[in-house]
Design an enzyme around this catalytic site. Structure first.
Site, PDB file in Angstrom:
ATOM      1  N   TYR A 122       1.013  -1.233   0.040  1.00 48.81           N
ATOM      2  CA  TYR A 122      -0.139  -0.082  -0.239  1.00 48.81           C
ATOM      3  C   TYR A 122       1.112   1.131   0.037  1.00 48.81           C
ATOM      4  O   TYR A 122       0.356   2.241  -0.253  1.00 48.81           O
ATOM      5  CB  TYR A 122      -1.057   0.015   1.100  1.00 48.81           C
ATOM      6  CG  TYR A 122      -2.077  -1.011   1.223  1.00 48.81           C
ATOM      7  CD1 TYR A 122      -2.321  -1.912   0.241  1.00 48.81           C
ATOM      8  CD2 TYR A 122      -2.925  -1.281   2.320  1.00 48.81           C
ATOM      9  CE1 TYR A 122      -2.909  -2.889   0.189  1.00 48.81           C
ATOM     10  CE2 TYR A 122      -3.764  -2.224   2.243  1.00 48.81           C
ATOM     11  CZ  TYR A 122      -3.836  -3.200   1.065  1.00 48.81           C
ATOM     12  OH  TYR A 122      -4.861  -4.253   1.173  1.00 48.81           O
ATOM     13  N   ASP A 153      -5.361  -6.525   6.206  1.00 50.18           N
ATOM     14  CA  ASP A 153      -6.342  -5.873   5.674  1.00 50.18           C
ATOM     15  C   ASP A 153      -7.642  -6.914   5.215  1.00 50.18           C
ATOM     16  O   ASP A 153      -8.548  -6.761   5.808  1.00 50.18           O
ATOM     17  CB  ASP A 153      -6.101  -5.103   4.490  1.00 50.18           C
ATOM     18  CG  ASP A 153      -6.991  -4.130   3.901  1.00 50.18           C
ATOM     19  OD1 ASP A 153      -8.235  -4.153   4.798  1.00 50.18           O
ATOM     20  OD2 ASP A 153      -6.977  -3.476   2.876  1.00 50.18           O
ATOM     21  N   LYS A 209       3.716 -15.322   2.785  1.00 52.01           N
ATOM     22  CA  LYS A 209       3.645 -16.123   1.616  1.00 52.01           C
ATOM     23  C   LYS A 209       5.030 -16.316   1.384  1.00 52.01           C
ATOM     24  O   LYS A 209       5.414 -16.022  -0.017  1.00 52.01           O
ATOM     25  CB  LYS A 209       2.864 -15.293   0.473  1.00 52.01           C
ATOM     26  CG  LYS A 209       2.623 -15.882  -0.869  1.00 52.01           C
ATOM     27  CD  LYS A 209       1.279 -16.837  -0.677  1.00 52.01           C
ATOM     28  CE  LYS A 209       1.101 -17.755  -1.918  1.00 52.01           C
ATOM     29  NZ  LYS A 209       0.409 -18.708  -1.862  1.00 52.01           N
ATOM     30  N   ASP A 242     -10.968  -8.386   8.234  1.00 52.07           N
ATOM     31  CA  ASP A 242     -12.224  -8.269   7.672  1.00 52.07           C
ATOM     32  C   ASP A 242     -12.918  -9.810   7.719  1.00 52.07           C
ATOM     33  O   ASP A 242     -14.036  -9.724   8.261  1.00 52.07           O
ATOM     34  CB  ASP A 242     -12.390  -7.732   6.291  1.00 52.07           C
ATOM     35  CG  ASP A 242     -12.502  -6.045   6.257  1.00 52.07           C
ATOM     36  OD1 ASP A 242     -12.266  -5.563   7.456  1.00 52.07           O
ATOM     37  OD2 ASP A 242     -12.635  -5.548   5.409  1.00 52.07           O
ATOM     38  N   ASP A 290      -2.880 -17.996   2.308  1.00 53.64           N
ATOM     39  CA  ASP A 290      -4.031 -18.689   1.575  1.00 53.64           C
ATOM     40  C   ASP A 290      -4.508 -19.910   2.393  1.00 53.64           C
ATOM     41  O   ASP A 290      -5.722 -19.913   2.748  1.00 53.64           O
ATOM     42  CB  ASP A 290      -3.563 -19.384   0.161  1.00 53.64           C
ATOM     43  CG  ASP A 290      -2.292 -20.020   0.042  1.00 53.64           C
ATOM     44  OD1 ASP A 290      -1.505 -19.875   0.954  1.00 53.64           O
ATOM     45  OD2 ASP A 290      -1.886 -20.562  -0.767  1.00 53.64           O
TER      46      ASP A 290
END
Ligand code: NAD
Length: 366
Positions: free
Chosen positions: A143, A248, A192, A252, A224
């Protein structure tokens, strides 16, 4: 008597309602445990624009920096939506984050047994209980990395860059381990590393920092797999530490289990010894502002985080969380929870003020 300085930023919409209610809960804690909380009320957001022309007055930043912790309601509303981007109320949030150097975002996902019906997971999974703390890196990664558009081998393309320095990973890893020490002493680092070089650096750095915390059990998941395990066995998780983008998404996902946006607390932290900022995840909810309909529990639970993390008052934080759990177990619900959990013959519908009063009473009588 221990005295603490708390900067309070009510903001706009339902912000003042939920923050005032939370102050009453903090006052009840002060009485019960013999502390003094001194509040400095500060302007930010739309209300600050109306009063000073600026969403984040310099006086607010200066006072927030001098405090032990900042408690924020929410900012924004339709009356300020036509202002240019850098003059909008939401600029105040970005300004506070950067002025206070907040690089860690903490979002707990707690399923209260009384709200189990709101959990979209299998009833047996929900019955096992869920209490996960997600620690998300907030100021690095994709980001904030180099980005742009260019001519590629297949024509025009766009790119974003995931980059993490060792320093950035070290400091967020320490926040994760510190949280684990305050809780169940288990930390899961999500990356990852099978694909990304930045994740390999992340993993080796987290492993190195783990030597400073021999009491904490560390494990690693690829992102994942983490999304699947959060659904399959959420009760196995204690603290999760991860990058800005993975956090992020995972925070959620985890938030979906808690019953309502009116229940979701958060903390943003900077360097140890500097004030953290505590706020509900929800916005200013202009559609219900001033109607005694707002659920104050997200802000009250944010204040519990403030007590535990910034003031080191773990027993007091436990008392606030136990009071919230009791009021929910007694069947009291604000409208937003009823909407998500569904009506039942036993639930008792209450507004902001009554919900606040019930939590204050539970804190006082526990
Ligand atoms: P919102 O979170 O304010 O509201 C979304 C929905 O959830 C609304 O129907 C609202 O009534 C409901 N809701 C939210 N909090 C609730 C609570 N405590 N109790 C009961 N119901 C609740 O999001 P939005 O409508 O997208 O945004 C409204 C304003 O808030 C905008 O100006 C936005 O920019 C701002 N905002 C501020 C923050 C912040 O201050 N951190 C975060 C998000 C949005």
């Amino acid at each position: 008597m221990a005295k603490y300085q708390i900067a309070v930023i009510p903001g706009d919409g339902i912000g003042p309602e939920v923050v005032n209610g939370t102050r009453q809960v903090l006052d009840a804690i002060a009485v019960r445990f013999g502390h003094e909380f001194a509040y400095t009320e500060l302007l930010a957001g739309g209300i600050a624009i109306d009063a000073t022309g600026e969403p984040l007055p310099a006086a607010t930043v200066a006072a927030a920096k001098k405090s032990d912790a900042v408690l924020l309601g929410a900012v924004g509303g339709p009356q300020w939506d036509t202002l240019p981007g850098d003059k909008r109320p939401e600029r105040a949030l970005l300004g506070l984050r950067s002025e206070l150097g907040l690089y860690a975002n903490l979002r707990p996902a707690v399923l209260y047994p009384a709200l189990a019906a709101a959990c979209p997971l299998h009833p047996e999974t929900a019955a096992a209980g869920i209490d996960v703390m997600i620690v998300r890196e907030l100021t690095g990664g994709m980001y904030f990395g180099d980005r742009g558009r260019r001519e590629g081998p297949n024509g025009p393309e766009a790119y974003d860059t995931e980059a993490y320095s060792i320093m950035e990973v070290e400091r967020i890893a320490r926040v994760g381990f510190e949280q684990a020490m305050l809780r169940g002493k288990r930390l899961t680092s999500v990356d990852k590393a099978n694909v990304l070089e930045s994740s390999r650096l992340w993993r080796e750095t987290v492993i190195r920092i783990s030597q400073e915390y021999p009491e904490v059990t560390l494990d690693h998941l690829y992102v994942d797999n983490a999304t699947m395990q959060l659904i399959k066995r959420p009760s196995d998780f204690d603290v999760i530490v991860t990058t800005n983008m993975f956090g992020d998404i995972l925070s959620d996902e985890a938030a979906m289990i808690t019953g309502s946006i009116g229940m979701l607390a958060s903390a943003s932290l900077g360097k140890p010894g500097t004030p953290g900022m505590y706020e509900p995840v929800h916005g200013s909810a202009p559609d219900i502002a001033g109607q005694d309909k707002a659920n104050p529990l997200a802000t009250i639970l944010s204040a519990a985080m403030l007590l535990r993390i910034s003031l080191g008052l773990g027993t007091e934080a436990d008392a606030v969380e136990a009071a919230v759990a009791k009021v929910l177990a007694d069947g009291y619900r604000t409208g937003d929870i009823v909407q998500n959990v569904g009506s039942s013959s036993t639930e008792k519908r209450v507004g902001t003020r009554e919900m606040t009063r019930l939590v204050v009473e539970a804190v006082a009588n526990a």
